[in-house]
Structures are given as structure tokens and as C-alpha cells.
Scaffold this motif. Structure first.
Motif, PDB file in Angstrom:
ATOM      1  N   MET A  66       0.855  -1.185   0.000  1.00 19.92           N
ATOM      2  CA  MET A  66       0.000   0.000   0.000  1.00 19.92           C
ATOM      3  C   MET A  66       0.891   1.235   0.000  1.00 19.92           C
ATOM      4  N   PRO A  67       0.686   2.141  -0.937  1.00 19.18           N
ATOM      5  CA  PRO A  67       1.526   3.345  -0.990  1.00 19.18           C
ATOM      6  C   PRO A  67       1.237   4.265   0.183  1.00 19.18           C
ATOM      7  N   PRO A  68       2.249   4.978   0.675  1.00 18.28           N
ATOM      8  CA  PRO A  68       2.017   5.890   1.804  1.00 18.28           C
ATOM      9  C   PRO A  68       1.064   7.018   1.412  1.00 18.28           C
ATOM     10  N   ILE A  69       0.294   7.457   2.408  1.00 23.02           N
ATOM     11  CA  ILE A  69      -0.666   8.548   2.182  1.00 23.02           C
ATOM     12  C   ILE A  69       0.132   9.842   2.055  1.00 23.02           C
ATOM     13  N   PRO A  70      -0.114  10.634   1.041  1.00 19.71           N
ATOM     14  CA  PRO A  70       0.632  11.889   0.887  1.00 19.71           C
ATOM     15  C   PRO A  70       0.419  12.807   2.092  1.00 19.71           C
ATOM     16  N   GLY A  71       1.508  13.386   2.563  1.00 21.45           N
ATOM     17  CA  GLY A  71       1.441  14.340   3.667  1.00 21.45           C
ATOM     18  C   GLY A  71       1.627  13.738   5.042  1.00 21.45           C
ATOM     19  N   THR A  72       1.847  12.374   5.139  1.00 23.35           N
ATOM     20  CA  THR A  72       2.017  11.761   6.468  1.00 23.35           C
ATOM     21  C   THR A  72       3.323  12.202   7.107  1.00 23.35           C
ATOM     22  N   LEU A 103       4.822  15.095   6.715  1.00 22.90           N
ATOM     23  CA  LEU A 103       4.620  16.458   7.211  1.00 22.90           C
ATOM     24  C   LEU A 103       3.826  16.454   8.504  1.00 22.90           C
ATOM     25  N   ALA A 104       2.812  15.600   8.568  1.00 23.68           N
ATOM     26  CA  ALA A 104       1.976  15.522   9.776  1.00 23.68           C
ATOM     27  C   ALA A 104       2.796  15.047  10.972  1.00 23.68           C
ATOM     28  N   LEU A 109       5.056  17.906  12.132  1.00 26.04           N
ATOM     29  CA  LEU A 109       4.289  18.926  12.866  1.00 26.04           C
ATOM     30  C   LEU A 109       3.886  18.428  14.254  1.00 26.04           C
ATOM     31  N   ALA A 110       3.610  17.138  14.375  1.00 23.86           N
ATOM     32  CA  ALA A 110       3.253  16.585  15.690  1.00 23.86           C
ATOM     33  C   ALA A 110       4.438  16.701  16.647  1.00 23.86           C
ATOM     34  N   VAL A 111       5.640  16.398  16.158  1.00 23.02           N
ATOM     35  CA  VAL A 111       6.832  16.554  16.997  1.00 23.02           C
ATOM     36  C   VAL A 111       7.009  18.017  17.403  1.00 23.02           C
ATOM     37  N   THR A 112       6.797  18.936  16.476  1.00 21.16           N
ATOM     38  CA  THR A 112       6.932  20.365  16.774  1.00 21.16           C
ATOM     39  C   THR A 112       5.922  20.797  17.824  1.00 21.16           C
ATOM     40  N   LEU A 113       4.669  20.343  17.694  1.00 19.59           N
ATOM     41  CA  LEU A 113       3.635  20.719  18.660  1.00 19.59           C
ATOM     42  C   LEU A 113       3.943  20.152  20.047  1.00 19.59           C
ATOM     43  N   ARG A 114       4.445  18.900  20.113  1.00 22.10           N
ATOM     44  CA  ARG A 114       4.798  18.320  21.417  1.00 22.10           C
ATOM     45  C   ARG A 114       5.909  19.129  22.073  1.00 22.10           C
TER      46      ARG A 114
END
Length: 199
Positions: free
Chosen positions: A1-7, A9-10, A13-18
Motif C-alpha cells: 500500500m503506498p504511503p498517504i501523501p502528507g504523512t 509532514l503531519a 508537525l506533531a513533533v513540533t507541537l509536542r
């Protein structure tokens, strides 16, 4: 299954928010010293009494930053009629920490445990020539060397200790056999000494 585009980046951003929600902590150095790992490499301490001026540390140093000077002294014979011996006496032991790359080879190759790692790290100087520390300073750092870690109880006994224990047990058994041979057998007559045996 190909990776979902933008994962990717998400996740970034999660690391940055934490990180943004964590409270920032300022290290209060030099008022509070940082906790150092147990095997941290700060400076090298010298235990002069163990140094035999074998020069192994200076020869194996890849940076040639260890300077050793010595002279020979004649030692009188230990027993009368013996031969005089000569021994090396340490005159200078210096390490240039502006050249040292903290590889630890000198400590590893020392056969007499004269060099040790110290966690001391506050030795900055304004002049690079003052980073060559002589043996009196290296001796001061020796007292900051931490105790060695405790031996793992599940580890094998060192060969030296096993050999020493066997030798001690052998000597004790030989002494016990010798003592038993010197004691008179029960019921045997004692040699006459002209004195009455004490009760």
C-alpha cells in the motif's frame, strides 16, 4: 500500500507541537553543575606512585601530546652482598590538552594503572599554551576520579582471584597437614622432661 501523501509532514508537525507545549528548562550553570554520565571523559588524572616511566602511554598516543622526562637512580642492594639496581625516576609528566582528542588509548595501555579518566571539565584557559598541564595538576585531578562500578554478581570470577584463592587454600591445607603431623597421637607417651604435666 503506498504511503498517504502528507504523512511525513503531519509527523513532523506533531513533533513540533509536542515540543512547543513542553516547559523550557534553563541550565543554571555554573551555579549548578550538570549531571554527568558515569563514564564521561573529562581530563586524565595521574597516580604518580604507580608510574614506572615505561613510556607506553607516550608512544601509543596518536597525537603525541604526552611529555615525559625521567632520570635513572641507583638503588642499593636489598640484601648484603647483593647487586645494585637502577630504576627510573619521573621528572616530568605533562599532557597538552589542546592536542588531546580524548581517545583514552594512554589509559588503556598503561600496564600499572597510573592514568585514569576524571569527569572534571572546567579547565578552560584564555591562552592555548596554558592547556599543557604538568603532573601536579594531573595529580589534583586524580582525586576527582570516581569509584569503579560494582562488579556484576553474575559475572565470572577473574582468573587472578581464582588463582590466588586456590593458592591460599593449598597453603592452608598444607599447613593443616603439617600441624597434624606434629601433634602426638592420642594415648602415646610423652617424652620425659623431668616436670609433671600441668592439668
Amino acid at each position: 500500500m503506498p504511503p498517504i501523501p502528507g504523512t511525513g509532514l503531519a509527523k513532523g508537525l506533531a513533533v513540533t507541537l509536542r515540543t512547543m507545549t513542553r516547559k523550557s528548562v534553563t541550565a543554571q550553570y555554573p551555579d549548578t553543575l550538570p549531571p554527568l554520565p558515569p563514564r564521561s571523559r573529562g581530563v586524565i588524572g595521574l597516580f604518580e606512585e604507580n608510574c614506572t616511566v615505561c613510556m607506553l602511554c607516550a608512544r601509543e598516543c596518536p597525537d603525541w601530546c604526552i611529555y615525559i622526562d625521567s632520570h635513572k637512580e641507583t638503588v642499593p642492594p636489598a640484601a648484603p652482598g647483593g647487586r645494585e639496581r637502577s630504576r627510573n625516576v619521573l621528572d616530568r609528566f605533562a599532557i597538552d590538552f589542546s592536542l588531546c582528542m580524548y581517545c583514552g588509548i594512554c589509559i588503556e595501555v598503561c600496564p600499572f594503572d597510573a592514568l585514569f579518566w576524571s569527569p572534571e571539565f572546567e579547565y578552560a584557559e584564555t591562552d592555548i599554551h596554558e592547556l599543557t598541564h604538568e603532573r601536579d595538576k594531573l595529580r589534583e585531578w586524580m582525586w576527582t576520579v570516581p569509584e569503579p562500578p560494582a562488579v556484576d554478581p553474575a559475572a565470572e570470577e577473574p582468573k587472578e582471584l581464582a588463582a590466588a584463592r586456590k593458592a591460599a587454600e593449598k597453603a592452608e591445607s598444607a599447613a593443616a597437614v603439617r600441624d597434624e603431623g606434629e601433634q602426638p597421637a592420642p594415648g602415646s607417651a610423652r617424652p620425659a622432661t623431668g616436670e609433671e604435666p600441668r592439668p
